[in-house]
Design an enzyme around this catalytic site. Structure first.
Site, PDB file in Angstrom:
ATOM      1  N   ILE A  12     -85.980  44.534  51.502  1.00 48.76           N
ATOM      2  CA  ILE A  12     -86.424  43.236  51.190  1.00 48.76           C
ATOM      3  C   ILE A  12     -86.877  42.395  52.198  1.00 48.76           C
ATOM      4  O   ILE A  12     -88.061  41.549  52.312  1.00 48.76           O
ATOM      5  CB  ILE A  12     -85.138  42.430  50.732  1.00 48.76           C
ATOM      6  CG1 ILE A  12     -84.821  43.384  49.266  1.00 48.76           C
ATOM      7  CG2 ILE A  12     -85.350  41.157  49.969  1.00 48.76           C
ATOM      8  CD1 ILE A  12     -85.898  43.513  48.038  1.00 48.76           C
ATOM      9  N   GLU A  31     -81.748  42.432  62.535  1.00 47.28           N
ATOM     10  CA  GLU A  31     -81.092  43.605  61.818  1.00 47.28           C
ATOM     11  C   GLU A  31     -79.924  44.130  62.680  1.00 47.28           C
ATOM     12  O   GLU A  31     -79.830  44.269  63.609  1.00 47.28           O
ATOM     13  CB  GLU A  31     -82.319  44.891  61.507  1.00 47.28           C
ATOM     14  CG  GLU A  31     -81.630  45.953  60.988  1.00 47.28           C
ATOM     15  CD  GLU A  31     -80.904  46.073  59.960  1.00 47.28           C
ATOM     16  OE1 GLU A  31     -81.366  45.606  59.084  1.00 47.28           O
ATOM     17  OE2 GLU A  31     -79.497  46.347  59.908  1.00 47.28           O
ATOM     18  N   ILE A  47     -87.077  55.340  42.907  1.00 48.23           N
ATOM     19  CA  ILE A  47     -87.939  55.217  41.996  1.00 48.23           C
ATOM     20  C   ILE A  47     -88.752  53.978  41.653  1.00 48.23           C
ATOM     21  O   ILE A  47     -87.755  52.826  42.003  1.00 48.23           O
ATOM     22  CB  ILE A  47     -87.097  55.368  40.597  1.00 48.23           C
ATOM     23  CG1 ILE A  47     -86.093  56.710  40.564  1.00 48.23           C
ATOM     24  CG2 ILE A  47     -88.050  55.481  39.315  1.00 48.23           C
ATOM     25  CD1 ILE A  47     -86.683  58.090  40.590  1.00 48.23           C
ATOM     26  N   HIS A  49     -89.160  51.596  39.298  1.00 52.79           N
ATOM     27  CA  HIS A  49     -89.011  51.437  37.918  1.00 52.79           C
ATOM     28  C   HIS A  49     -90.227  50.712  37.039  1.00 52.79           C
ATOM     29  O   HIS A  49     -90.808  49.784  37.644  1.00 52.79           O
ATOM     30  CB  HIS A  49     -87.730  50.926  37.408  1.00 52.79           C
ATOM     31  CG  HIS A  49     -86.751  51.604  38.134  1.00 52.79           C
ATOM     32  ND1 HIS A  49     -86.234  52.740  37.335  1.00 52.79           N
ATOM     33  CD2 HIS A  49     -85.903  51.213  39.012  1.00 52.79           C
ATOM     34  CE1 HIS A  49     -85.112  53.185  38.127  1.00 52.79           C
ATOM     35  NE2 HIS A  49     -84.821  52.141  39.113  1.00 52.79           N
ATOM     36  N   ARG A 310     -74.866  49.388  45.640  1.00 56.12           N
ATOM     37  CA  ARG A 310     -75.169  48.414  44.854  1.00 56.12           C
ATOM     38  C   ARG A 310     -74.724  47.015  45.345  1.00 56.12           C
ATOM     39  O   ARG A 310     -73.401  47.059  45.499  1.00 56.12           O
ATOM     40  CB  ARG A 310     -75.340  48.607  43.221  1.00 56.12           C
ATOM     41  CG  ARG A 310     -75.695  49.823  43.008  1.00 56.12           C
ATOM     42  CD  ARG A 310     -75.657  49.907  41.370  1.00 56.12           C
ATOM     43  NE  ARG A 310     -75.992  51.215  40.810  1.00 56.12           N
ATOM     44  CZ  ARG A 310     -75.187  52.333  40.907  1.00 56.12           C
ATOM     45  NH1 ARG A 310     -73.949  52.325  41.370  1.00 56.12           N
ATOM     46  NH2 ARG A 310     -75.755  53.537  40.391  1.00 56.12           N
ATOM     47  N   CYS A 436     -82.196  73.380  55.679  1.00 58.46           N
ATOM     48  CA  CYS A 436     -81.040  73.515  56.647  1.00 58.46           C
ATOM     49  C   CYS A 436     -80.419  72.197  57.144  1.00 58.46           C
ATOM     50  O   CYS A 436     -79.516  72.028  57.890  1.00 58.46           O
ATOM     51  CB  CYS A 436     -81.372  74.300  57.990  1.00 58.46           C
ATOM     52  SG  CYS A 436     -82.150  73.506  59.311  1.00 58.46           S
TER      53      CYS A 436
HETATM   54  C1  FAD Z   1     -77.199  53.926  43.855  1.00 62.33           C
HETATM   55  C2  FAD Z   1     -78.652  53.099  43.712  1.00 62.33           C
HETATM   56  C3  FAD Z   1     -79.736  53.499  43.279  1.00 62.33           C
HETATM   57  C4  FAD Z   1     -80.791  52.730  43.384  1.00 62.33           C
HETATM   58  N1  FAD Z   1     -81.801  52.883  42.604  1.00 62.33           N
HETATM   59  C5  FAD Z   1     -83.153  52.293  42.805  1.00 62.33           C
HETATM   60  C6  FAD Z   1     -84.239  52.827  42.386  1.00 62.33           C
HETATM   61  O1  FAD Z   1     -84.360  53.950  42.112  1.00 62.33           O
HETATM   62  N2  FAD Z   1     -85.466  51.965  42.142  1.00 62.33           N
HETATM   63  C7  FAD Z   1     -85.119  50.756  42.623  1.00 62.33           C
HETATM   64  O2  FAD Z   1     -86.118  49.659  42.453  1.00 62.33           O
HETATM   65  N3  FAD Z   1     -83.930  50.108  43.219  1.00 62.33           N
HETATM   66  C8  FAD Z   1     -82.955  50.976  43.230  1.00 62.33           C
HETATM   67  N4  FAD Z   1     -81.747  50.588  43.751  1.00 62.33           N
HETATM   68  C9  FAD Z   1     -81.767  49.212  44.599  1.00 62.33           C
HETATM   69  C10 FAD Z   1     -82.429  49.257  45.689  1.00 62.33           C
HETATM   70  O3  FAD Z   1     -81.994  50.111  46.449  1.00 62.33           O
HETATM   71  C11 FAD Z   1     -82.041  47.974  46.363  1.00 62.33           C
HETATM   72  O4  FAD Z   1     -82.336  46.936  45.559  1.00 62.33           O
HETATM   73  C12 FAD Z   1     -82.746  47.565  47.764  1.00 62.33           C
HETATM   74  O5  FAD Z   1     -82.401  48.748  48.626  1.00 62.33           O
HETATM   75  C13 FAD Z   1     -82.068  46.380  48.371  1.00 62.33           C
HETATM   76  O6  FAD Z   1     -82.798  46.286  49.780  1.00 62.33           O
HETATM   77  P1  FAD Z   1     -82.153  45.210  50.862  1.00 62.33           P
HETATM   78  O7  FAD Z   1     -83.122  44.974  51.791  1.00 62.33           O
HETATM   79  O8  FAD Z   1     -81.549  43.958  49.813  1.00 62.33           O
HETATM   80  O9  FAD Z   1     -80.864  45.795  51.183  1.00 62.33           O
HETATM   81  P2  FAD Z   1     -80.553  46.731  52.252  1.00 62.33           P
HETATM   82  O10 FAD Z   1     -81.252  47.899  52.430  1.00 62.33           O
HETATM   83  O11 FAD Z   1     -79.043  46.957  52.341  1.00 62.33           O
HETATM   84  O12 FAD Z   1     -80.823  45.699  53.612  1.00 62.33           O
HETATM   85  C14 FAD Z   1     -79.818  44.769  54.063  1.00 62.33           C
HETATM   86  C15 FAD Z   1     -79.886  44.950  55.789  1.00 62.33           C
HETATM   87  O13 FAD Z   1     -79.167  43.769  56.235  1.00 62.33           O
HETATM   88  C16 FAD Z   1     -78.604  44.201  57.239  1.00 62.33           C
HETATM   89  N5  FAD Z   1     -77.202  43.548  57.639  1.00 62.33           N
HETATM   90  C17 FAD Z   1     -76.218  43.102  57.049  1.00 62.33           C
HETATM   91  N6  FAD Z   1     -75.612  42.105  57.552  1.00 62.33           N
HETATM   92  C18 FAD Z   1     -76.383  41.657  58.586  1.00 62.33           C
HETATM   93  C19 FAD Z   1     -75.997  40.537  59.519  1.00 62.33           C
HETATM   94  N7  FAD Z   1     -74.861  39.977  59.556  1.00 62.33           N
HETATM   95  N8  FAD Z   1     -77.071  40.539  60.383  1.00 62.33           N
HETATM   96  C20 FAD Z   1     -78.017  41.286  60.582  1.00 62.33           C
HETATM   97  N9  FAD Z   1     -78.235  42.053  59.422  1.00 62.33           N
HETATM   98  C21 FAD Z   1     -77.506  42.484  58.455  1.00 62.33           C
HETATM   99  C22 FAD Z   1     -78.071  45.704  57.249  1.00 62.33           C
HETATM  100  O14 FAD Z   1     -77.751  46.271  58.168  1.00 62.33           O
HETATM  101  C23 FAD Z   1     -79.316  46.231  56.124  1.00 62.33           C
HETATM  102  O15 FAD Z   1     -80.312  46.786  57.050  1.00 62.33           O
HETATM  103  C24 FAD Z   1     -80.722  51.611  43.988  1.00 62.33           C
HETATM  104  C25 FAD Z   1     -79.541  51.017  44.494  1.00 62.33           C
HETATM  105  C26 FAD Z   1     -78.537  51.910  44.712  1.00 62.33           C
HETATM  106  C27 FAD Z   1     -77.151  51.666  45.456  1.00 62.33           C
END
Ligand code: FAD
Length: 479
Positions: A12, A31, A47, A49, A310, A436
């Protein structure tokens, strides 16, 4: 003062950085980890979706369908592994067939292209290894599989190439409101910004509360997986779902873009945002559920178990909004599944919110899009010879399972976001992704990183900071 400060560089944060890099505004990304894509973005089903799951009318539904369409083009432009294999939701009984009708109607309302209800014969013709008692399916050809960490990394790299400042190892620990914006503290530096995008994933609630009163609660919910060797990758050729239930989309079986078979996840509430342990009970549940769809999966070919967390919350939608109490602070929170699918559309929505709050976004005339990398194992013999003639390190295979060369590993160190860990190399070039799982190449990758970075192998972690592989002194070969 930077115009926009993004907290978190998962998919995101990276998508927002990529989107904003198209405009003449200054953007800083902080980050916490030593790499991008190291949170939920690296541990999910991978995926894209199709978009028949979210309830029609929700932002999640609109952003899911828009995001998948955008992802197809972004992956092509940025050389991200992507395969539009389509998905099937299976029915095992009359009740499931009714659910498929509900999903089909939702898909039509959400604008999912070309979805179709299939008979038992049709679905078995498409997927001969499915269980005999499958009695129908919903087919969505627009679903795809992707490399989630490369997707995130690619968008972040192009953003950095276009002027976005990314600071890794920079956890935000405090946020103050100041005249015209915010002062943001990390352990090593202070930043000032007019606007903040909170993309901290499962930590978004905690980051929000650094500056604003509590407005929502994130509940971490873990999903566990098997990743099977490539000899299982042909068990199915589409993403195979079961009907969703109160715990989400259920256990899926799918080929990955790398040719493996992924099986999972379960859904279990956990108390900590970083609880990515796998459990025998969780994995047994996943195995039994997957065998209901594809009875012949050989779980002895498992090469890796992992879990992702999640960012669940009480509503059925994403939380994408300016704080009611702190103008200029925007949450991109509760981004559970389909967050990966929706990411580029969420970024466009974030840009619209920033524009609505007064940020001008004039297009950047010289935006440099595009990115590519050498994949030695996909080169023709002529291309391989040319690479080796130019740099003999392309002739040294470091990862035998995936045929990754020293040349590719060294090249990552000149990219806009070079790796800082053994798994950082794995996510960039695939060394350690094979059968491996780095047993052979891991120490060699560590040595190459140490040599190129001019430090001791002791200083190279496996993954996040603190995940040390070695301790004490290492002796050089000359001794
Ligand atoms: C089991 C599972 C299966 C899923 N399968 C799918 C799928 O197949 N398809 C799909 O569309 N979605 C899927 N999702 C959802 C998807 O993975 C997430 O919506 C997406 O990865 C969220 O991204 P993000 O950037 O919000 O969070 P994250 O990838 O967690 O990134 C957040 C970042 O913020 C950083 N951060 C946290 N606190 C701080 C701070 N105080 N200061 C600076 N940095 C900070 C963290 O280190 C991290 O790098 C799945 C999720 C899960 C758990």
């Amino acid at each position: 003062m930077t115009d926009v400060l993004i907290i978190g560089c998962g998919v995101i944060g990276a998508a927002c950085a990529y989107e904003l890099a198209h405009s003449n505004v200054s953007v800083t990304v902080l980050e916490a980890d030593n790499d991008v894509a190291n949170g939920t973005t690296k541990a999910n089903s991978a995926i894209l979706h199709a978009g028949y799951d979210p309830h029609p009318g929700t932002r999640m539904a609109a952003l899911n369908v828009e995001g998948v369409a955008l992802a197809r083009d972004i992956c092509a432009r940025l050389d991200v592994p992507y395969d539009p294999i389509g998905s099937l939701v299976l029915a095992f009984d009359e009740k499931d067939l009714e659910t498929l009708n509900v999903l089909y109607d939702r898909g039509i309302k959400n604008g999912v292209p070309d979805i179709e209800l299939l008979t038992a014969d049709e679905v078995h013709a498409m997927e001969p290894n499915l269980a005999d008692n499958v009695c129908g399916a919903l087919y969505a050809p627009s679903a795809a599989v992707v490399s989630p960490w490369e997707y995130c990394l690619a968008m972040a790299e192009v953003a950095v190439k276009n002027g976005v400042e990314l600071h890794r190892n920079s956890p935000v620990t405090a946020i103050e409101q100041i005249e015209g914006g915010f002062r943001v503290h990390t352990p090593d530096a202070v930043y000032e910004a007019r606007y903040i995008l909170n993309a901290a994933g499962v930590n978004a609630g905690a980051v929000h509360e650094l500056v604003a009163p509590k407005e929502y609660h994130i509940t971490p919910n873990r999903g566990e997986y098997y990743l099977l060797d490539k000899n299982q990758g042909q068990q199915v050729s589409h993403v195979i779902f079961q009907c969703p239930n109160e715990n989400g989309k259920g256990v899926l079986v799918s080929p990955t873009v790398h040719g493996n078979l992924i099986v999972g996840p379960n859904a279990e509430g956990v108390s900590a945002a970083d609880d990515t342990e796998t459990t025998s009970a969780g994995l047994e549940f996943v195995m039994n559920a997957a065998r209901r769809s594809v009875p012949g999966i050989n779980f002895r070919e498992n090469i890796r178990n992992f879990a992702g967390v999640r960012a669940n919350h009480s509503s059925d939608d994403f939380l994408i909004a300016e704080s009611k109490f702190v103008p200029g602070f925007f949450d991109l929170a509760g981004i559970k599944s389909p967050g990966l699918s929706a990411a580029p559309a969420i970024a466009k929505e974030a840009a619209r919110l920033l524009a609505g709050a007064g940020l001008e976004l004039p297009p950047k005339a010289d935006f440099a899009d595009g990115r590519t990398r050498v994949r030695f194992n996909e080169c023709t013999p002529e291309e391989k010879n040319a690479l080796i003639a130019e740099d003999p390190r392309y002739g040294r295979i470091i990862c035998r399972c995936e045929t990754v060369t020293e040349g590719e590993i060294v090249a990552t160190l000149s990219t806009p976001i070079p790796p800082m860990s053994v798994n950082g190399v794995k996510r960039r070039v695939g060394a350690g992704m094979g059968r491996c799982q780095g047993g052979f190449c891991g120490p060699r990758v560590q040595d190459i990183l140490a040599r190129e970075l001019g430090c001791s192998p002791v200083d190279i972690p496996m993954d996040s900071n603190g995940t040390w592989v070695l301790c004490g002194e290492t002796k050089s070969k000359a001794n």
